[in-house]
Design a protein around this motif. Structure first.
Motif, PDB file in Angstrom:
ATOM      1  N   GLU A   1      -6.026 -10.490   7.034  1.00  0.00           N
ATOM      2  CA  GLU A   1      -6.563  -9.901   5.804  1.00  0.00           C
ATOM      3  C   GLU A   1      -6.472 -10.857   4.617  1.00  0.00           C
ATOM      4  N   VAL A   2      -5.270 -11.377   4.403  1.00  0.00           N
ATOM      5  CA  VAL A   2      -5.044 -12.191   3.209  1.00  0.00           C
ATOM      6  C   VAL A   2      -5.866 -13.468   3.249  1.00  0.00           C
TER       7      VAL A   2
ATOM      8  N   THR B   1      -8.784 -13.896   3.963  1.00  0.00           N
ATOM      9  CA  THR B   1     -10.156 -13.700   3.484  1.00  0.00           C
ATOM     10  C   THR B   1     -10.282 -13.898   1.978  1.00  0.00           C
ATOM     11  N   VAL B   2      -9.141 -13.872   1.257  1.00  0.00           N
ATOM     12  CA  VAL B   2      -9.205 -13.972  -0.208  1.00  0.00           C
ATOM     13  C   VAL B   2      -8.275 -15.040  -0.767  1.00  0.00           C
TER      14      VAL B   2
ATOM     15  N   ALA C   1      -5.559 -12.489  -4.251  1.00  0.00           N
ATOM     16  CA  ALA C   1      -6.821 -13.220  -4.380  1.00  0.00           C
ATOM     17  C   ALA C   1      -6.622 -14.521  -5.161  1.00  0.00           C
TER      18      ALA C   1
ATOM     19  N   TRP D   1       0.639  -0.786   5.149  1.00  0.00           N
ATOM     20  CA  TRP D   1      -0.433  -1.386   4.370  1.00  0.00           C
ATOM     21  C   TRP D   1      -1.767  -0.708   4.649  1.00  0.00           C
TER      22      TRP D   1
ATOM     23  N   GLN E   1      -2.342  -4.582   0.144  1.00  0.00           N
ATOM     24  CA  GLN E   1      -3.749  -4.949   0.280  1.00  0.00           C
ATOM     25  C   GLN E   1      -3.953  -6.421  -0.053  1.00  0.00           C
ATOM     26  N   PRO E   2      -4.954  -7.060   0.561  1.00  0.00           N
ATOM     27  CA  PRO E   2      -5.156  -8.503   0.342  1.00  0.00           C
ATOM     28  C   PRO E   2      -5.577  -8.848  -1.078  1.00  0.00           C
ATOM     29  N   GLU E   3      -6.245  -7.923  -1.739  1.00  0.00           N
ATOM     30  CA  GLU E   3      -6.731  -8.215  -3.091  1.00  0.00           C
ATOM     31  C   GLU E   3      -5.612  -8.581  -4.060  1.00  0.00           C
ATOM     32  N   ASP E   4      -4.397  -8.170  -3.766  1.00  0.00           N
ATOM     33  CA  ASP E   4      -3.265  -8.506  -4.633  1.00  0.00           C
ATOM     34  C   ASP E   4      -2.965 -10.000  -4.636  1.00  0.00           C
TER      35      ASP E   4
END
Length: 387
Positions: free
Chosen positions: A206-207, A209-210, A187, A62, A182-185
């Motif tokens: 990471e995850v 945070t979103v 959100a 990742w 990535q965490p953005e996936d």
């Protein structure tokens, strides 16, 4: 020895002294020591890598992954990893490791052949334990006859998925840590992270945070003290090996804890995101369910549940196993008990303490290369006597 010989199927196969299966950190380290012993890369020994680019498994990990140690404690033999200069995060990134491994194989001209997937390693028809008869290595680009094979394929391509009731009926997304990027996936989603090791903690950090995250583990997660990183872990693993050699006992790394507190994990702890719940008992269409019928709806589940050795290419050898992996022994403790022409390197503590880490791979590779060179010398001496 001639360059080619007739294969068992009538085709021509290339002859080499040593075939190294896997071009990641362990395979490169073995190649370094064989080269230093005088063997010529690409001629006397070959490194076969299924990937289409250097770096072993690292390019597939990742985006936000961090090492557990500074660069000085994350190096392969011969050349120290270049410094990582980010003062706020002293642990190198995934991309820094990939760049280092790429430059490492170029620096030592290891001539890795890629993409070239090894399909199987087989004995010849001339007898299962005749040391002077080479092993046949079948690949996606032809065959090789190797007097010694070093398997260094790691574990990344064999993710472990535990079986839980209802998993097939869950309507959300399920992925293994090997598939996370990535965490953005995630959100705005409700995400369950399963697993109390380093990957689980780093991905959760990471995850969270979103997304709205839930962390579940089979036992309460054990964070290492903040001042413990890979340097301490390697030293502790070494002391355990020494204690065992002297007939004593040592708790090893497990006595310290399970999770290295890298900066992202520390930040998640400070904002209260590292609160773990016990493992659920089943899944249904909309989420996870505990034994008392408490439930939590979820959009995605990330299974950070580890890996198994990638050893399917060795199945034709029918090696006996212990604790789920082939029996090994010999001076380096990497020689397959049932097949002395085969060595297994870099899979974890059963192939040498900390051998699945960058710094630990070098020590096992050194010891294994020494045994391999001795095998080749002994075979050459036997041939001279017979002549």
């Amino acid at each position: 020895m001639p360059a080619d010989r007739a294969g068992s199927g009538g085709g021509e196969v290339r002859e080499v002294a040593v075939a190294i299966v896997g071009g990641g950190q362990a395979g490169l380290a073995v190649g370094f020591y064989l080269r230093r012993a005088g063997l010529v890369p690409g001629e006397d020994f070959v490194i076969l890598d299924a990937a289409d680019r250097p770096g072993g498994a690292w390019p597939q990990m990742w985006d936000g992954l961090r090492l557990f140690s500074p660069s000085t404690y994350s190096s392969l033999p011969g050349w120290m990893m270049p410094p990582w200069d980010d003062a706020s995060h002293g642990f190198p990134t995934r991309d820094h490791v990939v760049d280092y491994l790429t430059r490492y194989e170029e620096r030592y001209e290891l001539a890795v052949e890629r993409p070239r997937r090894v399909l199987s390693v087989e004995r010849s028809t001339h007898g299962p334990h005749e040391i002077r008869e080479p092993l046949l290595v079948r690949t996606s680009r032809g065959g090789l006859a190797a007097r010694v094979v070093v398997s260094a394929t790691g574990t990344w391509t064999q993710p472990f998925w535990p079986a839980y009731p209802g998993a097939q009926g869950f309507a959300g997304r399920q992925l293994h840590a090997s598939q996370y990027r990535q965490p953005e996936d995630f959100a705005g989603q409700r995400v369950v992270v399963v697993g109390g090791g380093n990957s689980g903690a780093q991905i959760l950090a990471e995850v969270s945070t979103v997304a709205d995250t839930t962390w579940v583990t089979t036992r309460p997660p054990r964070l290492l003290p903040d001042d413990v990183d890979g340097r301490v872990l390697f030293t502790t693993a070494t002391r355990r090996v020494q204690a065992q050699l002297e007939g004593g006992d040592h708790p090893g790394v497990g006595g310290l804890g399970d999770i290295v507190v890298v900066p992202s994990v520390r930040e998640a702890r400070e904002r209260g995101a590292l609160e773990a719940l016990p493992m659920f008992s089943r899944l249904d269409a909309t989420g996870i369910v505990w034994a008392d019928d408490t439930r939590r709806d979820s959009d995605a589940i990330i299974w950070c549940t580890g890996f198994r050795p990638a050893l399917r290419h060795l199945s034709p050898l029918h090696l006996s196993t212990v604790d789920g992996h082939p029996r090994t022994g010999g001076p380096a403790d990497t020689q397959a008990t049932d097949e002395p022409r085969l060595h297994l390197v870099g899979y974890g503590d059963w192939t040498g303490a900390a051998s699945a880490t960058l710094i630990g791979a070098g020590r096992t590779a050194r010891d294994t290369a020494r045994v391999v060179v001795q095998q080749l010398d002994d075979e050459q001496g036997a041939e001279a006597i017979s002549d």
